[in-house]
Write a protein that holds these residues in place. Structure first.
Motif, PDB file in Angstrom:
ATOM      1  N   ILE A 103       0.946  -1.239   0.043  1.00 18.54           N
ATOM      2  CA  ILE A 103      -0.117  -0.006  -0.088  1.00 18.54           C
ATOM      3  C   ILE A 103       0.936   1.116   0.051  1.00 18.54           C
ATOM      4  N   ARG A 104       1.949   1.198   0.631  1.00 16.37           N
ATOM      5  CA  ARG A 104       2.875   2.470   0.735  1.00 16.37           C
ATOM      6  C   ARG A 104       3.543   2.625  -0.570  1.00 16.37           C
TER       7      ARG A 104
ATOM      8  N   CYS B  45      -7.918  -4.145  -1.774  1.00 12.84           N
ATOM      9  CA  CYS B  45      -8.433  -2.765  -2.251  1.00 12.84           C
ATOM     10  C   CYS B  45      -9.451  -1.975  -1.354  1.00 12.84           C
ATOM     11  N   ASP B  46     -10.053  -2.736  -0.434  1.00 10.63           N
ATOM     12  CA  ASP B  46     -10.809  -2.021   0.645  1.00 10.63           C
ATOM     13  C   ASP B  46      -9.823  -1.311   1.799  1.00 10.63           C
ATOM     14  N   ARG B  47      -8.702  -2.035   1.725  1.00 11.70           N
ATOM     15  CA  ARG B  47      -7.894  -1.272   3.031  1.00 11.70           C
ATOM     16  C   ARG B  47      -7.131  -0.178   2.369  1.00 11.70           C
ATOM     17  N   PHE B  48      -6.719   0.002   0.921  1.00 15.70           N
ATOM     18  CA  PHE B  48      -6.271   1.051   0.345  1.00 15.70           C
ATOM     19  C   PHE B  48      -7.227   2.171   0.264  1.00 15.70           C
ATOM     20  N   GLN B  49      -8.732   1.846  -0.016  1.00 15.88           N
ATOM     21  CA  GLN B  49      -9.587   2.812  -0.176  1.00 15.88           C
ATOM     22  C   GLN B  49      -9.597   3.635   1.520  1.00 15.88           C
ATOM     23  N   GLN B  50      -9.585   2.547   2.250  1.00 11.81           N
ATOM     24  CA  GLN B  50      -9.962   3.154   3.744  1.00 11.81           C
ATOM     25  C   GLN B  50      -8.914   4.234   3.889  1.00 11.81           C
ATOM     26  N   GLU B  51      -7.553   3.776   3.563  1.00 12.08           N
ATOM     27  CA  GLU B  51      -6.370   4.786   3.499  1.00 12.08           C
ATOM     28  C   GLU B  51      -6.622   6.056   2.828  1.00 12.08           C
ATOM     29  N   LEU B  52      -7.131   6.088   1.640  1.00 11.55           N
ATOM     30  CA  LEU B  52      -7.365   7.251   0.989  1.00 11.55           C
ATOM     31  C   LEU B  52      -8.533   8.226   1.589  1.00 11.55           C
ATOM     32  N   ILE B  53      -9.493   7.514   2.044  1.00  8.30           N
ATOM     33  CA  ILE B  53     -10.644   8.179   2.864  1.00  8.30           C
ATOM     34  C   ILE B  53     -10.013   8.994   3.916  1.00  8.30           C
ATOM     35  N   ALA B  54      -9.114   8.337   4.752  1.00  9.17           N
ATOM     36  CA  ALA B  54      -8.666   8.960   5.847  1.00  9.17           C
ATOM     37  C   ALA B  54      -8.010  10.196   5.294  1.00  9.17           C
ATOM     38  N   LEU B  55      -7.287   9.835   4.442  1.00  8.95           N
ATOM     39  CA  LEU B  55      -6.292  11.016   3.783  1.00  8.95           C
ATOM     40  C   LEU B  55      -7.325  12.187   3.474  1.00  8.95           C
ATOM     41  N   CYS B  56      -8.110  11.951   2.572  1.00 13.00           N
ATOM     42  CA  CYS B  56      -9.178  13.063   2.300  1.00 13.00           C
ATOM     43  C   CYS B  56      -9.601  13.802   3.359  1.00 13.00           C
ATOM     44  N   ARG B  57     -10.299  12.995   4.271  1.00 15.49           N
ATOM     45  CA  ARG B  57     -10.778  13.645   5.355  1.00 15.49           C
ATOM     46  C   ARG B  57      -9.628  14.538   6.315  1.00 15.49           C
ATOM     47  N   LEU B  58      -8.340  14.002   6.279  1.00 20.34           N
ATOM     48  CA  LEU B  58      -7.447  15.124   6.838  1.00 20.34           C
ATOM     49  C   LEU B  58      -7.304  16.366   6.026  1.00 20.34           C
ATOM     50  N   TYR B  59      -7.449  16.186   4.994  1.00 19.10           N
ATOM     51  CA  TYR B  59      -7.285  17.524   4.107  1.00 19.10           C
ATOM     52  C   TYR B  59      -8.605  17.916   3.782  1.00 19.10           C
TER      53      TYR B  59
END
Length: 286
Positions: A247-248, A266-280
């Motif tokens: 994923i990194r 795929c789901d785990r990568f999506q969770q990381e993307l969602i967390a990043l979007c919320r952070l920004y």
């Protein structure tokens, strides 16, 4: 000598390499006309560095040499790590807490754990590992298979172990027996009875699609099962023992790489993307 020298060279991150080159230049260690990072680290490992006159190191140089200490330890050069710590302490004009930390770092038995693990791996000898996790908990693992793997800035001990209770809700049940251990958190290693696991680590087969410039720029990995270009897409299937590192890696490719399957990765990568979007503070719509 040549194998260890190459490992040290390949493991140096670019930003650290630049600072180490500056120090090699100052010490007069060259390969041809260029300052030699591998020459610097190998000379330190062989205790051939002449400390000479003191000079003041800036913070980026101190950080680079601290990374050099970790590289030496992880590559089995414990005496070289001690020499590099001495170089920092004697020439660096450092504050007392940092001086103490550097000396403590060099005397940790990390290199001994790697050497012992390599011996057991080469002999197909099962072993026990006492490990302290980031929470400060001591965990015992019965290792039936292990590999030493380079990931980003250091080497790790990847193991297949019998114990599974320390992972309560695994994201990847198929990999429940796999662990990725840092050498500096190992407390002890000792051999045990039983059979070495011929099958190796557990793996997921992960399907990746590369686009645009990555179609030609992608460099094959040792665990790639297949790698072919179909139309304007490069399709890669890789055996993955620890999706954390995958994923990194995929994050670095940005829009030029997509994890196609399996779904849990795929789901785990999506969770990381969602967390990043919320952070920004980017809006995520269901």
């Amino acid at each position: 000598m040549s194998r260890k020298k190459e490992a040290l060279t390949l493991s140096v991150p670019p930003e650290t390499k630049e600072q180490l080159e500056a120090i090699a230049l100052r010490l007069g260690i060259f390969w041809g006309k260029s300052p030699s990072v591998s020459g610097l680290l190998v000379a330190i490992a062989q205790q051939k560095i002449d400390v000479g006159e003191p000079f003041t190191l800036n913070s980026t140089e101190v950080s680079a040499l601290q990374q050099g200490i970790r590289l030496l330890i992880d590559s089995g050069y414990v005496e070289g790590a001690r020499s590099l710590s001495q170089l920092l302490v004697s020439r660096g004009n450092l504050a007392a807490p940092l001086r103490q930390s550097l000396l403590q770092q060099a005397i940790q038995p990390t290199a001994a754990w790697r050497i012992q693990a390599e011996e057991y791996i080469n002999n197909g000898q099962p072993f026990l590992v006492l490990y302290r996790n980031p929470k400060g908990e001591n965990l015992a693992y019965t290792v039936r298979y292990a590999e030493i793997s380079p990931e980003e800035k250091r080497f790790y001990l990847e193991i297949w172990c019998e114990e599974t209770d320390d992972i309560k809700n695994p994201d990847y049940p198929e990999l429940i027996h796999n662990r990725c251990l840092r050498f500096d958190r190992i407390q002890s290693i000792m051999k045990t009875d039983g059979q070495w696991r011929a099958e190796g680590l557990d793996f997921l087969e992960v399907y990746l699609h590369f686009y645009r410039g990555m179609v030609k720029a992608y460099e094959p990995r040792a665990r790639d099962i297949s790698n072919e270009v179909v139309g304007d897409i490069r399709q890669v299937v890789r055996r993955v023992s620890n999706p954390f590192w995958l994923i990194r890696e995929v994050f670095r490719y940005g829009k030029d790489c997509v994890i196609v399957s399996p779904q849990n990765v795929c789901d785990r990568f999506q969770q990381e993307l969602i967390a990043l979007c919320r952070l920004y503070k980017l809006e995520i719509r269901d």
